[in-house]
Design an enzyme around this catalytic site. Structure first.
Site, PDB file in Angstrom:
ATOM      1  N   THR A  73       0.866  -1.169   0.000  1.00  0.00           N
ATOM      2  CA  THR A  73       0.000   0.000   0.000  1.00  0.00           C
ATOM      3  C   THR A  73       0.902   1.218   0.000  1.00  0.00           C
ATOM      4  O   THR A  73       1.954   1.213   0.642  1.00  0.00           O
ATOM      5  CB  THR A  73      -0.896   0.018   1.259  1.00  0.00           C
ATOM      6  N   CYS A  74       0.503   2.260  -0.720  1.00  0.00           N
ATOM      7  CA  CYS A  74       1.253   3.511  -0.707  1.00  0.00           C
ATOM      8  C   CYS A  74       0.253   4.642  -0.595  1.00  0.00           C
ATOM      9  O   CYS A  74      -0.674   4.741  -1.406  1.00  0.00           O
ATOM     10  CB  CYS A  74       2.091   3.659  -1.973  1.00  0.00           C
TER      11      CYS A  74
END
Length: 126
Positions: A105-106
């Site tokens: 996830t970013c």
């Protein structure tokens, strides 16, 4: 024997009053977010590429101290100060992490510790 073990990497700066570098439970290691600081706690020079590399190196130190490796990482969370740095961060991330890459996830975070531009955390098996 306790089923929860706290782990600290000797190469990374320590903050025992607020966190351990990782917490190890049966089968999993939860790594605290690492910022782009050297062993003295000073933010390394450079931009997002150098900072991403330092975060990943710091996480690698913690993985080794916990008896694991990048090959056993199952999830990575990247926090960017500015999502405009996404491509540059990805260049370094893609180069340094082994394939197949872990889930990731970013997100963009409004404010990170010491006003750094990136912080990265991970979950690994061992």
């Amino acid at each position: 024997m306790s089923t929860v073990e706290k782990v600290n990497a000797p190469e990374n700066p320590k903050f025992p009053h607020i966190l351990s570098h990782a917490t190890k439970v049966p089968g999993l290691i939860f790594l605290s977010g690492q910022t782009p600081v050297d062993g003295t706690g000073k933010v390394v020079e450079g931009g997002i590429k150098e900072h991403t590399e330092q975060c990943l190196n710091n996480l690698g130190n913690v993985l080794r101290a916990a008896g694991s490796s990048w090959e056993k990482v199952v999830k990575v969370n990247v926090y960017l100060k500015n999502m405009d740095d996404f491509s540059a961060m990805n260049e370094v991330y893609e180069k340094l992490l082994p394939s197949p890459k872990p889930a990731r996830t970013c997100i963009q975070a409004a404010k990170l510790p010491n006003d750094v531009d990136v912080e990265i955390e991970a979950i690994a098996s061992y």
